[in-house]
Design an enzyme around this catalytic site. Structure first.
Site, PDB file in Angstrom:
ATOM      1  N   TRP A  74      17.502  -0.543  17.815  1.00 10.81           N
ATOM      2  CA  TRP A  74      16.815   0.252  18.834  1.00 10.81           C
ATOM      3  C   TRP A  74      15.316   0.166  18.585  1.00 10.81           C
ATOM      4  O   TRP A  74      14.802  -0.986  18.643  1.00 10.81           O
ATOM      5  CB  TRP A  74      17.446   1.643  19.000  1.00 10.81           C
ATOM      6  CG  TRP A  74      17.487   2.597  17.855  1.00 10.81           C
ATOM      7  CD1 TRP A  74      16.722   3.713  17.722  1.00 10.81           C
ATOM      8  CD2 TRP A  74      18.375   2.587  16.717  1.00 10.81           C
ATOM      9  NE1 TRP A  74      17.078   4.378  16.568  1.00 10.81           N
ATOM     10  CE2 TRP A  74      18.082   3.717  15.943  1.00 10.81           C
ATOM     11  CE3 TRP A  74      19.367   1.720  16.274  1.00 10.81           C
ATOM     12  CZ2 TRP A  74      18.737   4.020  14.737  1.00 10.81           C
ATOM     13  CZ3 TRP A  74      20.031   2.008  15.078  1.00 10.81           C
ATOM     14  CH2 TRP A  74      19.712   3.137  14.338  1.00 10.81           C
ATOM     15  N   ASP A  75      14.594   1.240  18.296  1.00 13.52           N
ATOM     16  CA  ASP A  75      13.119   1.181  18.231  1.00 13.52           C
ATOM     17  C   ASP A  75      12.643  -0.087  17.511  1.00 13.52           C
ATOM     18  O   ASP A  75      13.007  -0.323  16.354  1.00 13.52           O
ATOM     19  CB  ASP A  75      12.549   2.369  17.457  1.00 13.52           C
ATOM     20  CG  ASP A  75      12.839   3.718  18.085  1.00 13.52           C
ATOM     21  OD1 ASP A  75      13.742   3.805  18.925  1.00 13.52           O
ATOM     22  OD2 ASP A  75      12.167   4.687  17.695  1.00 13.52           O
ATOM     23  N   SER A 165      11.171   5.475  12.803  1.00 14.81           N
ATOM     24  CA  SER A 165      10.164   4.527  13.293  1.00 14.81           C
ATOM     25  C   SER A 165       8.796   4.619  12.646  1.00 14.81           C
ATOM     26  O   SER A 165       8.443   5.627  12.040  1.00 14.81           O
ATOM     27  CB  SER A 165       9.981   4.691  14.789  1.00 14.81           C
ATOM     28  OG  SER A 165      11.080   4.131  15.414  1.00 14.81           O
ATOM     29  N   ARG A 248       7.076  12.366  13.257  1.00 18.79           N
ATOM     30  CA  ARG A 248       7.487  10.996  12.953  1.00 18.79           C
ATOM     31  C   ARG A 248       6.664   9.956  13.701  1.00 18.79           C
ATOM     32  O   ARG A 248       5.775  10.271  14.455  1.00 18.79           O
ATOM     33  CB  ARG A 248       8.964  10.827  13.301  1.00 18.79           C
ATOM     34  CG  ARG A 248       9.366  11.241  14.698  1.00 18.79           C
ATOM     35  CD  ARG A 248      10.894  11.148  14.840  1.00 18.79           C
ATOM     36  NE  ARG A 248      11.339  11.399  16.196  1.00 18.79           N
ATOM     37  CZ  ARG A 248      11.993  12.502  16.583  1.00 18.79           C
ATOM     38  NH1 ARG A 248      12.251  13.462  15.724  1.00 18.79           N
ATOM     39  NH2 ARG A 248      12.389  12.645  17.850  1.00 18.79           N
ATOM     40  N   ASP A 249       7.013   8.689  13.486  1.00 16.63           N
ATOM     41  CA  ASP A 249       6.540   7.540  14.261  1.00 16.63           C
ATOM     42  C   ASP A 249       5.051   7.228  14.073  1.00 16.63           C
ATOM     43  O   ASP A 249       4.279   7.165  15.039  1.00 16.63           O
ATOM     44  CB  ASP A 249       6.856   7.719  15.764  1.00 16.63           C
ATOM     45  CG  ASP A 249       8.329   7.982  16.043  1.00 16.63           C
ATOM     46  OD1 ASP A 249       9.151   7.828  15.113  1.00 16.63           O
ATOM     47  OD2 ASP A 249       8.668   8.339  17.182  1.00 16.63           O
ATOM     48  N   GLU A 341       7.059  10.596  21.845  1.00 15.26           N
ATOM     49  CA  GLU A 341       7.520   9.774  20.731  1.00 15.26           C
ATOM     50  C   GLU A 341       6.782   8.438  20.668  1.00 15.26           C
ATOM     51  O   GLU A 341       6.281   7.928  21.661  1.00 15.26           O
ATOM     52  CB  GLU A 341       9.016   9.489  20.903  1.00 15.26           C
ATOM     53  CG  GLU A 341       9.819  10.731  21.238  1.00 15.26           C
ATOM     54  CD  GLU A 341      11.255  10.608  20.830  1.00 15.26           C
ATOM     55  OE1 GLU A 341      11.554  10.995  19.691  1.00 15.26           O
ATOM     56  OE2 GLU A 341      12.077  10.106  21.623  1.00 15.26           O
TER      57      GLU A 341
HETATM   58  C1  FRU Z   1      12.819   7.168  19.507  1.00 13.45           C
HETATM   59  C2  FRU Z   1      13.169   7.920  18.252  1.00 13.45           C
HETATM   60  C3  FRU Z   1      11.998   7.958  17.319  1.00 13.45           C
HETATM   61  C4  FRU Z   1      12.651   8.049  15.973  1.00 13.45           C
HETATM   62  C5  FRU Z   1      13.917   7.252  16.160  1.00 13.45           C
HETATM   63  C6  FRU Z   1      15.117   7.765  15.426  1.00 13.45           C
HETATM   64  O1  FRU Z   1      13.846   6.399  20.010  1.00 13.45           O
HETATM   65  O2  FRU Z   1      13.598   9.224  18.565  1.00 13.45           O
HETATM   66  O3  FRU Z   1      11.127   9.023  17.589  1.00 13.45           O
HETATM   67  O4  FRU Z   1      11.808   7.522  14.999  1.00 13.45           O
HETATM   68  O5  FRU Z   1      14.197   7.256  17.542  1.00 13.45           O
HETATM   69  O6  FRU Z   1      16.225   6.954  15.647  1.00 13.45           O
END
Ligand code: FRU
Length: 491
Positions: A74-75, A165, A248-249, A341
């Site tokens: 995913w991310d 992320s 996060r991120d 995010e």
């Molecule tokens: C976005 C998210 C990010 C996080 C990750 C967790 O898709 O929610 O903010 O880092 O997915 O899986």
């Protein structure tokens, strides 16, 4: 912007610049975010796309290819320098992604607590049309040695941990040292998944080195992980204030207007007790006398106070990017949305764009908008940011019928557009290319790279480029480098 009948005028945002060290925080207001619904067509057939084509990601075919059948991803992010240029290394393009094991007995929706950062690579400089349909990414495996990222939690009791992320910096474009900024997540949960203690989120860094030969790419290092930031409870909400907090991120960059400093944007929430009824008239943002304004008490009592996202800012205070200091948030979304995010800073034609991803389900009561990428423009890093496109903030959403119940990716509403959750975690790349991952198309779950699309970015507007690829859809996972590292001698 002339208000749409029945809807308020957006808030006036001047785009004026403040020092990054100033206390000014821009607001994505309710008056702004209500411009999304204002542009939604109330009369489309049930389950069609009610939003304008210009801000809608084209339909992803249901027969999309998996990036790799043995791994959900995913991310996803790229190997960047301090200005978000995307580097190939010794002739290889490299990407980093959150991944989980599709064969480990848990569902795609339970992947988050198992997330590990992995890397993928492919030869640089090949046009998308000459690649395999799935983009041709080779899975390189987990980026960090097993057991390395959990060490940032010390002796905190945990039932499991995950890697969420972040971003990866090539520290010198004539070297091979990289720094990975990411979010270390620690969970302490019962077997049923209830929190024994709030999750612990630590924005962390680890350094390593990239290597490549004619046949493959690999990494060394990443044994030492350093916790950089945990929320302070003053600007950024803590787990003690709200067990559902977001922190996060991290995305780091240098700002040409403030040379010699390294900054970080990240996803946060406004500090304070969960649900505190402290949104203000400024968070609502209505012009005086607007007949479509809301009453502050009504909003406070609507449940909207549970949604208070912000985009945080920090500055590094040492050259190794190990010491960081919080600065006030760049944007808050109090009583508007709970999650902004994967924020990123994108500079084009002297304008500063803040892009961030968000969900329909995290909008506050009384506000609606599709899953997708949202954006804001100002004249500098800290500005009175103007939300893009009619003052709404929506840059590119999934095809969604805002007249119909949202459903969710894991429990779709049969009446909703079957692509309302087609893609997520959009990242805007050089030249307006946008990569993302596939979540659900017509009930088929993804965990794969989405087709890259392109947006035209100009002043306070973005527009999908339907001349790019096939009717606006480029190659799956077309994530090209725009720079070659200086070491590359050619194959
Ligand atoms: C976005 C998210 C990010 C996080 C990750 C967790 O898709 O929610 O903010 O880092 O997915 O899986």
């Amino acid at each position: 912007v002339t208000p749409v009948p029945g809807f308020p005028a957006p808030t006036t945002h001047t785009q004026q610049v403040y020092s990054p060290f100033d206390t000014f925080t821009s607001r994505w207001t309710r008056a702004d975010a209500r411009q999304i619904k204002a542009r939604s067509d109330p009369n489309v057939a049930v389950g069609a796309n009610s939003m304008p084509t210009s801000v809608t990601m084209p339909d992803i075919p249901a027969d999309f290819p998996q990036t790799n059948p043995d791994v959900w991803l995913w991310d996803t992010w790229t190997l960047i320098d301090a200005h978000a240029n995307q580097f190939s290394y010794n002739g290889w393009e490299v990407i980093f992604a959150l991944t989980a094991d599709p064969n480990a007995g848990y569902t795609f929706d339970d992947r988050h607590v198992h997330a590990r950062i992995s890397y993928f690579y492919r030869r640089a400089g090949i046009p998308a049309s000459a690649r395999p349909r799935n983009g041709g990414w080779i899975y390189g495996g987990h980026l960090f040695p097993d057991g390395a990222s959990v060490k940032v939690f010390g002796s905190t009791p945990l039932t499991n941990n995950a890697e969420w992320s972040g971003s990866t910096r090539l520290l010198k474009t004539d070297g091979n040292e990289v720094a990975v900024f990411y979010t270390a997540l620690g969970f302490n949960r019962t077997a049923e998944g209830a929190n024994i203690a709030p999750p612990v989120a630590i924005i962390s860094k680890t350094n390593g080195r990239i290597h490549a030969d004619l046949n493959h790419v690999w990494f060394t290092g990443f044994n030492n992980h350093t916790g950089l930031l945990q929320p302070d409870g003053t600007y950024y909400q803590t787990g003690q204030q709200n067990e559902f907090y977001s922190f996060r991120d991290p995305f780091t960059f240098e700002d040409p207007q403030n040379p010699g400093q390294t900054f970080m944007v990240f996803e946060g929430n406004t500090a304070g007790e969960r649900g505190a009824k402290d949104c203000t008239a400024a968070d609502l943002g209505y012009q005086a006398g607007d007949p479509n304004a809301e009453d502050l008490d009504t909003v406070q009592n609507s449940g909207a106070t549970y949604q208070k996202a912000n985009i945080g800012l920090a500055v590094s205070t040492d050259s190794s990017l190990t010491q960081w200091r919080f600065l006030p948030p760049l944007i808050s979304a109090n009583c508007v949305n709970d999650q902004t995010e994967r924020p990123q800073v994108y500079i084009k034609d002297g304008k500063y764009y803040l892009f961030t991803i968000s969900h329909r389900s995290t909008f506050a009561a009384g506000i609606d908008g599709p899953d997708g990428v949202y954006g804001f423009v100002g004249n500098g890093l800290r500005s009175d940011f103007e939300p893009l496109n009619w003052g709404s903030g929506l840059a590119l959403g999934n095809p969604t019928d805002l007249n119909t119940a949202a459903g969710s990716d894991f429990d779709p509403d049969p009446q909703q557009n079957p692509r309302a959750f087609q893609a997520y975690s959009h990242y805007v790349m050089p030249n307006g290319l946008v990569e993302s991952f596939i979540d659900t198309v017509e009930g088929r779950r993804g965990g794969a790279l989405a087709p890259t699309v392109k947006i035209q970015i100009s002043d306070a507007t973005t527009q999908i480029d339907l001349s790019y690829g096939q009717n606006g859809l480029g190659g799956y996972g077309n994530i090209p480098a725009n720079r070659y590292d200086l070491d590359w001698q050619g194959f």
